[in-house]
Design an enzyme around this catalytic site. Structure first.
Site, PDB file in Angstrom:
ATOM      1  N   LYS A 242       0.865  -1.175   0.000  1.00  0.00           N
ATOM      2  CA  LYS A 242       0.000   0.000   0.000  1.00  0.00           C
ATOM      3  C   LYS A 242       0.903   1.226   0.000  1.00  0.00           C
ATOM      4  O   LYS A 242       1.585   1.518   0.975  1.00  0.00           O
ATOM      5  CB  LYS A 242      -0.913   0.019   1.228  1.00  0.00           C
ATOM      6  CG  LYS A 242      -1.861   1.190   1.227  1.00  0.00           C
ATOM      7  CD  LYS A 242      -2.871   1.093   2.348  1.00  0.00           C
ATOM      8  CE  LYS A 242      -4.002   2.093   2.182  1.00  0.00           C
ATOM      9  NZ  LYS A 242      -3.544   3.481   2.154  1.00  0.00           N
ATOM     10  N   PHE A 329      -1.324  -0.116 -10.459  1.00  0.00           N
ATOM     11  CA  PHE A 329      -1.811  -1.357  -9.847  1.00  0.00           C
ATOM     12  C   PHE A 329      -3.086  -1.912 -10.465  1.00  0.00           C
ATOM     13  O   PHE A 329      -3.539  -2.980 -10.101  1.00  0.00           O
ATOM     14  CB  PHE A 329      -1.925  -1.244  -8.322  1.00  0.00           C
ATOM     15  CG  PHE A 329      -2.717  -0.075  -7.803  1.00  0.00           C
ATOM     16  CD1 PHE A 329      -4.081  -0.008  -7.969  1.00  0.00           C
ATOM     17  CD2 PHE A 329      -2.066   0.947  -7.126  1.00  0.00           C
ATOM     18  CE1 PHE A 329      -4.805   1.046  -7.467  1.00  0.00           C
ATOM     19  CE2 PHE A 329      -2.781   2.025  -6.606  1.00  0.00           C
ATOM     20  CZ  PHE A 329      -4.159   2.074  -6.792  1.00  0.00           C
ATOM     21  N   ARG A 408     -16.619   1.066  -1.845  1.00  0.00           N
ATOM     22  CA  ARG A 408     -15.768   0.515  -0.793  1.00  0.00           C
ATOM     23  C   ARG A 408     -16.356  -0.829  -0.433  1.00  0.00           C
ATOM     24  O   ARG A 408     -17.433  -0.912   0.124  1.00  0.00           O
ATOM     25  CB  ARG A 408     -15.782   1.446   0.420  1.00  0.00           C
ATOM     26  CG  ARG A 408     -14.729   1.138   1.457  1.00  0.00           C
ATOM     27  CD  ARG A 408     -14.822   2.085   2.645  1.00  0.00           C
ATOM     28  NE  ARG A 408     -14.607   3.478   2.298  1.00  0.00           N
ATOM     29  CZ  ARG A 408     -13.422   4.016   2.025  1.00  0.00           C
ATOM     30  NH1 ARG A 408     -12.337   3.281   2.059  1.00  0.00           N
ATOM     31  NH2 ARG A 408     -13.315   5.289   1.719  1.00  0.00           N
ATOM     32  N   LYS A 414      -7.486  -3.136   3.199  1.00  0.00           N
ATOM     33  CA  LYS A 414      -6.234  -2.432   3.458  1.00  0.00           C
ATOM     34  C   LYS A 414      -5.771  -2.681   4.884  1.00  0.00           C
ATOM     35  O   LYS A 414      -6.553  -2.637   5.818  1.00  0.00           O
ATOM     36  CB  LYS A 414      -6.366  -0.942   3.165  1.00  0.00           C
ATOM     37  CG  LYS A 414      -7.410  -0.237   3.971  1.00  0.00           C
ATOM     38  CD  LYS A 414      -7.565   1.208   3.516  1.00  0.00           C
ATOM     39  CE  LYS A 414      -8.670   1.887   4.294  1.00  0.00           C
ATOM     40  NZ  LYS A 414      -9.103   3.139   3.721  1.00  0.00           N
TER      41      LYS A 414
END
Ligand code: AMP
Length: 543
Positions: A242, A329, A408, A414
């Site tokens: 991340k 990504f 989301r 995460k």
């Protein structure tokens, strides 16, 4: 023939005048259902409170002084009266309606098309005077009620009583469509007008992904404990670093490349050094990634990189001192093919086929076919490795998942902060609520300071129903004092509590409080004498 703007205004008034959502929906749906294609698009955009679609980069830039000139002229009032009215309304649109009041409008009645054309012309005009003249001509034809909304939109005052969510619901209702699909189309097209049109024609789900029209970015859900990952979806897991930078959606077609922010702003000129390397990649694409800087193989901390952000055009010096890198990504389009519905795995294959060269790179990643303790141990190691590379933590993604713009969900997880837990002892328990009624499910717990126990927090969830039932029985038998809701208990139950952060606070006697405490597990193996101490807590908080 475009319909009268007055009809739009009375609908907007009707929506504003009721606090009831259903009545707002009904008024909107009724009205929207009567419009032809062109008016439908205009009306929907205006209800969203903006002159242009969200994805459109045009702006009106009519200043306050031009606006007030026009209003004073149209109303025949003076500056003092205007100031006084502004005191009362604090909204220039309402001031316009107030000042103009009953004064008759000149010329033909305005249509929706007239209003839209005025906005187009104002955006295209250069200079204050031409913009003001265009506005003046339209306001001359506007009634008080019409001027209210035109002025609200021109002054960027979007409070017309409508959130986009409500508008989406009304559109779904007007054309008998699925609310979720309407929301998705709005996210994708960045245009509530086009969304309304697609709803009308039943083409909501037709793929769209046009170059230079950014779409919402997929978001991730935080996990506090690595054990949680497995509960979200089964293996395999794609694990990426991340990166702590600026999210960017990159569009390239022909000889043009643009970077867009999460809020759809064009940010290309902040990173001029990325343009050429991106243009060098043949064909068309839309890439999702993160922009940041690296120094000596490690990511530069966000706060340092951020010094570049304030300025629109970055000084040459900063560019050479701290050149940016694009870490790619994901890919959403390649050579004319929209990839939103393709599984992440397939998008990864296509992405990693791109012939890129630094400063464009791919995210660090791995594929884990693990579960249970092995998974947790590996994630733990990877987390540390990512931190050592200067990155914030890990992203864990489901290789089967589509790209969900603006959502989301549980398909991207995460893992940010180092996961911390402390061992504490339960000092008091409380009867639970809802489905935890009739069991002692809320625990207050303490750390140790020499012989003393000092409370540091309270937490609910985390244990299984079976564990809670057993503990309830235990606590009932080990109550020191029953206060009704709460009972103090013999301090001999050790538990492990996970948290996000510990900070000084006077809420508990220890002088510290935790952010997002959760009971990770019971620690019957641990004696009270070995729980964490005030000193440890001080150290954690101090970092
Ligand atoms: P947060 O801002 O903490 O909600 O975390 C989500 C953000 O992490 C995204 O919006 C991205 O800007 C950023 N991010 C960094 N690395 C990645 C990655 N490998 N995949 C997805 N998002 C990432």
């Amino acid at each position: 023939m475009s319909t009268s703007f007055a009809d739009w205004v009375s609908t907007a008034d009707a929506v504003r005048s009721t606090p009831k959502k259903l009545e707002k929906h009904a008024a909107l749906a009724r009205y929207l259902g009567t419009l032809d294609d062109s008016d439908l698009q205009i009306a929907a955009r205006l209800f969203a409170g903006a002159p242009f679609p969200r994805r459109d980069e045009r702006i009106l830039s009519v200043g306050w002084s031009a606006l007030s000139d026009v209003l004073l002229e149209r109303s025949g009032r003076n500056g003092g009266e205007m100031a006084e009215s502004y005191q009362r309304h604090a909204d220039l649109g309402d001031v316009a309606a107030d000042l103009i009041a009953e004064r008759a409008a000149a010329g033909d009645r305005l249509t929706l098309a007239d209003v839209a054309q005025t906005f187009d012309a104002i955006a295209a005009a250069r200079g204050v005077a031409p913009k003001r003249d265009l506005l003046r001509a339209t306001i001359a034809r506007a009634t008080a009620g019409e001027a209210r909304y035109i002025v609200k939109i021109v002054s960027g005052e979007t409070r017309i009583g409508l959130r986009e969510g409500l508008l989406e619901e009304a559109i779904a209702r007007a054309f008998g469509r699925d609310r979720e699909e309407v929301g998705r189309a709005n996210m994708l097209t960045g245009d509530i007008g086009e969304t309304a049109l697609r709803s009308k024609h039943g083409t909501l789900t037709e793929p769209t992904l046009a170059h230079f029209l950014p779409i919402g970015m997929m978001l991730a859900t935080p996990v506090l404990q690595l054990e949680e990952v497995e509960k979200r979806f089964p293996p395999p897991y794609i694990v990426e670093d991340k990166y702590d930078g600026i999210r960017a959606q990159v569009h390239k077609a022909g000889d043009r490349v643009e970077l867009y922010s999460r809020t759809f702003d064009r940010i290309t000129n902040r990173y001029p050094e990325l343009v050429e390397p991106l243009l060098a990649i043949p064909g068309t694409f839309v890439i999702d990634g993160e922009v940041l800087a690296f120094a000596e193989g490690r990511a530069v901390p966000f706060t340092d990189f951020q010094t570049r952000l304030g300025r629109k055009n970055v000084a040459e010096e900063l560019r050479t001192k701290m050149p940016s890198t694009l870490v790619a990504f994901d890919i959403l389009e390649r050579d004319g093919r929209a990839l939103l519905d393709a599984p992440f795995d397939e998008r990864q294959r296509i992405l990693r086929d791109l012939p890129i060269v630094p400063p464009v790179i791919f995210a660090e990643r791995q594929r884990l076919e693990l579960s249970g303790e092995e998974l947790v141990a590996t994630l733990n190691r990877e987390f540390t490795a990512a931190r050592e590379r200067g990155n914030e933590g890990l992203m864990v993604k489901d290789p089967r998942s589509p790209y969900r713009p603006g959502r989301r969900g549980m398909e991207w997880l995460k893992v940010k902060r180092p996961l911390r837990t402390i061992d504490v002892v339960v000092t008091a328990v409380e009867w639970g609520h809802g489905k935890r009624r009739g069991v002692l499910s809320d625990y207050t717990f303490a750390i140790r300071d020499g012989e003393r126990l000092l409370n540091i927090g309270k937490a609910y969830s985390g244990l299984t129903d079976k564990e809670i039932a057993e503990m309830t029985k235990y606590f009932l038998e080990h109550t020191i004092q029953d206060y009704g809701r709460v009972r103090t208990v013999v301090p001999d139950t050790v538990i492990e509590v996970a948290f996000d952060q510990i900070q000084p606070s006077d809420r508990h006697e220890s002088g510290y409080a935790m952010r997002f405490p959760r009971i990770a597990r019971l620690r019957p193996d641990k004696p009270v004498g070995e729980i964490d101490t005030l000193e440890t807590v001080r150290q954690i908080a101090g970092r």
